[in-house]
Motif scaffolding. Sequence first.
Motif, PDB file in Angstrom:
ATOM      1  N   GLU A 219       0.849  -1.006  -0.142  1.00  0.00           N
ATOM      2  CA  GLU A 219       0.089  -0.142  -0.045  1.00  0.00           C
ATOM      3  C   GLU A 219       0.910   1.232  -0.125  1.00  0.00           C
ATOM      4  N   VAL A 220       2.021   1.215   0.840  1.00  0.00           N
ATOM      5  CA  VAL A 220       2.832   2.619   0.813  1.00  0.00           C
ATOM      6  C   VAL A 220       3.361   2.805  -0.591  1.00  0.00           C
ATOM      7  N   THR A 221       3.929   1.571  -1.323  1.00  0.00           N
ATOM      8  CA  THR A 221       4.834   1.642  -2.379  1.00  0.00           C
ATOM      9  C   THR A 221       3.607   1.900  -3.472  1.00  0.00           C
ATOM     10  N   SER A 222       2.455   1.520  -3.283  1.00  0.00           N
ATOM     11  CA  SER A 222       1.348   2.087  -4.267  1.00  0.00           C
ATOM     12  C   SER A 222       1.152   3.295  -4.309  1.00  0.00           C
ATOM     13  N   GLU A 223       1.184   4.031  -2.941  1.00  0.00           N
ATOM     14  CA  GLU A 223       0.928   5.575  -2.637  1.00  0.00           C
ATOM     15  C   GLU A 223       2.105   6.452  -3.139  1.00  0.00           C
ATOM     16  N   LEU A 224       3.257   5.656  -2.923  1.00  0.00           N
ATOM     17  CA  LEU A 224       4.345   6.450  -3.478  1.00  0.00           C
ATOM     18  C   LEU A 224       4.505   6.730  -5.006  1.00  0.00           C
ATOM     19  N   GLY A 225       4.060   5.362  -5.472  1.00  0.00           N
ATOM     20  CA  GLY A 225       4.060   5.239  -7.190  1.00  0.00           C
ATOM     21  C   GLY A 225       5.546   4.746  -7.536  1.00  0.00           C
ATOM     22  N   THR A 226       6.358   4.397  -6.692  1.00  0.00           N
ATOM     23  CA  THR A 226       7.695   3.932  -6.867  1.00  0.00           C
ATOM     24  C   THR A 226       7.824   2.899  -5.722  1.00  0.00           C
ATOM     25  N   GLU A 227       8.877   1.980  -6.084  1.00  0.00           N
ATOM     26  CA  GLU A 227       9.722   0.997  -4.742  1.00  0.00           C
ATOM     27  C   GLU A 227      10.220   2.015  -3.723  1.00  0.00           C
TER      28      GLU A 227
END
Length: 125
Positions: A84-92
């Motif tokens: 979820e955090v990666t999705s919100e960041l839009g990157t790894e």
Amino acid sequence: MAAAQAPAEFRPLLDRLIAWADDLNRRGLVRLATYRGKNQITTLLPRLRGDDAGLATVYLEPKNAYIQLWPTVFKRRAPGSIAEVTSELGTEMKPHQRIFQVSDGLLSALTAAYEEAAGRQAPPK
């Protein structure tokens, strides 16, 4: 105190991040610590209870304000929140990655990660 003295363009972000960290602290998910270095960098450290680490750190430099995430702490304490955090960041997530744009969605995902790390179930969305 440092946020009040920060350049005006950083205050909205800092105010949001401080309110977010204060809420985590009020809920017993973290203990807050601050540090001001000789290089005039101030850090806000929302550390996990029972651990000397956090999932995120807030930085205020003389010419920047941002957060950094700590992937190794996520892997150890909140692995279920990484997607979820990666999705919100839009990157790894990467070590030492400076995040200057912090959306409400990212703060929500980070809150859920701190809840996971504390062994609490995140509230339903």
